[in-house]
Design a protein around this motif. Structure first.
Motif, short mmCIF file in Angstrom:
data_model
loop_
_atom_site.label_atom_id
_atom_site.label_comp_id
_atom_site.label_asym_id
_atom_site.label_seq_id
_atom_site.Cartn_x
_atom_site.Cartn_y
_atom_site.Cartn_z
N ALA A 1 -2.92 37.97 101.07
CA ALA A 1 -3.63 38.75 101.86
C ALA A 1 -3.82 40.20 100.98
O ALA A 1 -4.50 40.63 100.32
CB ALA A 1 -4.20 39.14 103.06
N ILE A 2 -2.71 40.71 100.76
CA ILE A 2 -2.54 41.87 99.99
C ILE A 2 -2.71 41.71 98.61
O ILE A 2 -3.53 42.73 98.01
CB ILE A 2 -1.07 42.37 100.42
CG1 ILE A 2 -0.64 42.76 101.78
CG2 ILE A 2 -0.80 43.57 99.49
CD1 ILE A 2 0.60 43.21 102.13
N HIS A 3 -2.36 40.70 98.17
CA HIS A 3 -2.91 40.45 96.65
C HIS A 3 -4.44 40.42 96.47
O HIS A 3 -4.80 40.95 95.51
CB HIS A 3 -2.04 39.17 96.27
CG HIS A 3 -0.62 39.23 95.78
ND1 HIS A 3 -0.12 38.16 95.24
CD2 HIS A 3 0.29 40.23 95.92
CE1 HIS A 3 1.23 38.44 94.98
NE2 HIS A 3 1.47 39.75 95.35
N LEU A 4 -4.94 39.80 97.37
CA LEU A 4 -6.41 39.56 97.29
C LEU A 4 -7.09 41.13 97.62
O LEU A 4 -8.06 41.47 96.68
CB LEU A 4 -6.87 38.82 98.58
CG LEU A 4 -8.32 38.59 98.64
CD1 LEU A 4 -8.92 37.94 97.24
CD2 LEU A 4 -9.10 37.80 99.91
N TYR A 5 -6.45 41.99 98.25
CA TYR A 5 -6.85 43.38 98.46
C TYR A 5 -6.98 43.97 97.21
O TYR A 5 -7.69 44.72 96.89
CB TYR A 5 -6.30 44.03 99.44
CG TYR A 5 -6.36 43.41 100.90
CD1 TYR A 5 -7.45 42.47 101.45
CD2 TYR A 5 -5.49 43.96 101.88
CE1 TYR A 5 -7.52 41.94 102.58
CE2 TYR A 5 -5.62 43.36 103.37
CZ TYR A 5 -6.49 42.45 103.43
OH TYR A 5 -6.66 41.85 104.96
N GLU A 6 -5.81 43.63 96.53
CA GLU A 6 -5.76 44.28 95.10
C GLU A 6 -6.90 43.73 94.21
O GLU A 6 -7.10 44.54 93.36
CB GLU A 6 -4.25 44.01 94.75
CG GLU A 6 -2.96 44.74 95.09
CD GLU A 6 -1.90 44.57 94.59
OE1 GLU A 6 -1.89 44.24 93.29
OE2 GLU A 6 -0.64 44.59 95.35
N GLU A 7 -7.02 42.52 94.15
CA GLU A 7 -7.74 41.79 93.15
C GLU A 7 -9.20 42.41 93.29
O GLU A 7 -10.03 42.60 92.47
CB GLU A 7 -7.79 40.30 93.27
CG GLU A 7 -6.57 39.57 93.11
CD GLU A 7 -6.43 38.29 93.41
OE1 GLU A 7 -7.81 37.68 93.67
OE2 GLU A 7 -5.63 37.76 93.36
N LEU A 8 -9.46 42.85 94.61
CA LEU A 8 -10.84 43.29 94.72
C LEU A 8 -11.01 44.78 94.86
O LEU A 8 -12.06 45.49 94.95
CB LEU A 8 -11.16 43.08 96.32
CG LEU A 8 -11.43 41.48 96.42
CD1 LEU A 8 -11.56 40.94 98.13
CD2 LEU A 8 -12.71 40.94 95.62
N GLY A 9 -9.70 45.35 94.44
CA GLY A 9 -9.80 47.08 94.27
C GLY A 9 -9.77 47.62 95.56
O GLY A 9 -10.26 48.85 95.55
#
Length: 172
Positions: free
Chosen positions: A26-34
């Motif tokens: 989830a944290i990686h996804l938050y990063e991917e989305l900026g």
């Protein structure tokens, strides 16, 4: 890090996940989305975050609870930082919050209606505890003549006890 060190205390992604109840994915996804950025990486390549990243994840959770999708959060941040003028950014944010407030109120209204339906259904079904024919087949419930203390069957109960279309039975 010594107590004399003035650099901020950094935390690894797994620690951030444990602090916030989020998975590393989830944290990686938050990063991917900026929506979230690590402060740096360790010499071993681990993402390192400032302690304030936990507050950012809580902000994401809060917006998610208000019905914002991750994409809407991304657009919100892009709109905010792309506005140029503070007044323009505030106007966009105010418009968005007003829309979400209207959506939330509609959701609350729908849930209140569902609550009424459930209360009526439970009140109706409570009278079934003293059924005059407790060993009757379920078909008997569809034509029940017991006084349930209300004019009509509540919609949630009526949908269950109404006889299904028997013309389709037995067809493959």
């Amino acid at each position: 890090m010594s107590s004399m060190d003035s650099s901020p205390h950094l935390i690894r992604i797994g620690d951030l996940g444990r602090m916030t109840g989020k998975s590393v994915r989830a944290i990686h996804l938050y990063e991917e989305l900026g929506l979230l950025q690590p402060a740096t990486r360790s010499s071993g390549g681990f993402r390192l975050y400032e302690a304030s990243a936990a507050e950012r994840v809580r902000w994401i959770d809060l917006l998610h609870g208000l019905g914002f999708s991750l994409q809407e959060m991304r657009e919100l941040l892009q709109s905010w930082w792309g506005a140029g003028l503070g007044a323009q950014a505030m106007h966009r944010l105010r418009d968005l919050f007003e829309k979400k407030l209207a959506d939330t109120r509609e959701t609350v209204r729908k849930h209140q209606q569902l609550e009424r339906e459930l209360v009526e259904g439970l009140a109706y079904l409570e009278t079934c505890r003293v059924c005059a024919t407790p060993s009757a087949r379920v078909d008997g419930c569809a034509g029940c003549t017991q006084d349930h203390g209300m004019k009509d069957e509540p919609a949630l109960v009526a949908g269950i006890v109404s006889a299904p279309d028997r013309s389709r039975r037995g067809r493959s």
